[in-house]
Design an enzyme around this catalytic site. Sequence first.
Site, PDB file in Angstrom:
ATOM      1  N   ASP A   9      25.658   6.683  -6.998  1.00  0.00           N
ATOM      2  CA  ASP A   9      25.888   5.945  -8.229  1.00  0.00           C
ATOM      3  C   ASP A   9      25.895   6.924  -9.393  1.00  0.00           C
ATOM      4  OD1 ASP A   9      26.047   3.285  -9.664  1.00  0.00           O
ATOM      5  OD2 ASP A   9      24.301   4.125 -10.655  1.00  0.00           O
ATOM      6  N   SER A  10      26.386   6.451 -10.532  1.00  0.00           N
ATOM      7  CA  SER A  10      26.392   7.290 -11.723  1.00  0.00           C
ATOM      8  C   SER A  10      24.992   7.492 -12.292  1.00  0.00           C
ATOM      9  CB  SER A  10      27.283   6.661 -12.801  1.00  0.00           C
ATOM     10  OG  SER A  10      26.760   5.404 -13.199  1.00  0.00           O
ATOM     11  N   CYS A  72      28.783   2.303  -7.409  1.00  0.00           N
ATOM     12  CA  CYS A  72      29.189   2.378  -8.813  1.00  0.00           C
ATOM     13  C   CYS A  72      30.558   1.730  -8.905  1.00  0.00           C
ATOM     14  CB  CYS A  72      29.253   3.835  -9.261  1.00  0.00           C
ATOM     15  SG  CYS A  72      30.009   4.098 -10.886  1.00  0.00           S
ATOM     16  N   GLU A 151      19.653   3.129 -18.553  1.00  0.00           N
ATOM     17  CA  GLU A 151      19.236   4.490 -18.217  1.00  0.00           C
ATOM     18  C   GLU A 151      18.003   4.923 -19.004  1.00  0.00           C
ATOM     19  OE1 GLU A 151      20.323   6.698 -15.898  1.00  0.00           O
ATOM     20  OE2 GLU A 151      21.734   5.241 -15.073  1.00  0.00           O
ATOM     21  N   CYS A 183      29.100  -3.962 -12.992  1.00  0.00           N
ATOM     22  CA  CYS A 183      28.491  -2.631 -13.051  1.00  0.00           C
ATOM     23  C   CYS A 183      27.120  -2.785 -12.428  1.00  0.00           C
ATOM     24  CB  CYS A 183      28.386  -2.127 -14.490  1.00  0.00           C
ATOM     25  SG  CYS A 183      27.452  -0.581 -14.666  1.00  0.00           S
ATOM     26  N   HIS A 185      24.513  -1.341 -12.934  1.00  0.00           N
ATOM     27  CA  HIS A 185      23.424  -1.248 -13.905  1.00  0.00           C
ATOM     28  C   HIS A 185      23.073  -2.622 -14.493  1.00  0.00           C
ATOM     29  CE1 HIS A 185      24.376   3.055 -13.886  1.00  0.00           C
ATOM     30  NE2 HIS A 185      23.291   3.281 -14.597  1.00  0.00           N
TER      31      HIS A 185
END
Length: 269
Positions: A9-10, A72, A151, A183, A185
Amino acid sequence: MQQPIAILDSGVGGLTVAKEIMRQLPQEKIVYFGDTARTPYGTRTAEEVVQFTREIVEYLIQYDPKMIVIACNTATAFAIEDIKKQVNVPVVGVIHPGARAAIGRTNTGIIGVIGTDGTIKSGAYELALKQLNPQIHVVSRACPTFVPLVERGNFRSEETFDTVSAALGSLRDFPMDCMILGCTHYPFLAETIGEVMGPEVVLISSAEETAREISTILYEQDKLSNVEITPIHQFFCSGHPAMFRIIAKQWLGKQIELTPVVWQVSQIG
């Protein structure tokens, strides 16, 4: 040795997929890579995303994975076909599983999709949804301010609510009955997103459906783990590990308490 499932993942977003794999497939070993040094991917060019994804896959191959999961959405949209040509193991993305889940939940036929700039501009979700049902109406919105919140570990605050409300408030004018969190996230912000969109909008995370797809593929290939010992998961990140570890432990909760974990920092990025 037990071959792991490799997840990339990013940043921390793919932990939503890792958690669901750990829940559904507790005997499977996970090797996870979060590219926290170069997150977010959503503002990157397609060429950059493909290059970063290739680099991470090349790194993960040394662990002899039996499957690679691109957790991702942006990397799935831009790089999955490239990665499939690069490796000789199954490669699973998160877009089609999420689309299937949304098709199964909508009654109005109007589905919202939120994601990074890259994912939304790619049109990958709209294509996947219309392949399943051409009559579906898709309302898409890029939300580039969400990933930085996650993040930083800022899941619930006044800033979080104001940011989510500013990004999504106008979507309430559409009679959608479900919204894809496009996403990985975004599930970290699901509570706030739900408050803004209201109880009539079901939020779809691709994590659960992706884990089901992983289970099906491994079963069909007779690669499900039958090792009775508890797997030792490995988590890597390319940036500073402190926040990554805090968020991982907070999100994975009981799942991570049940198994030994190795935390490491990679030089990638």
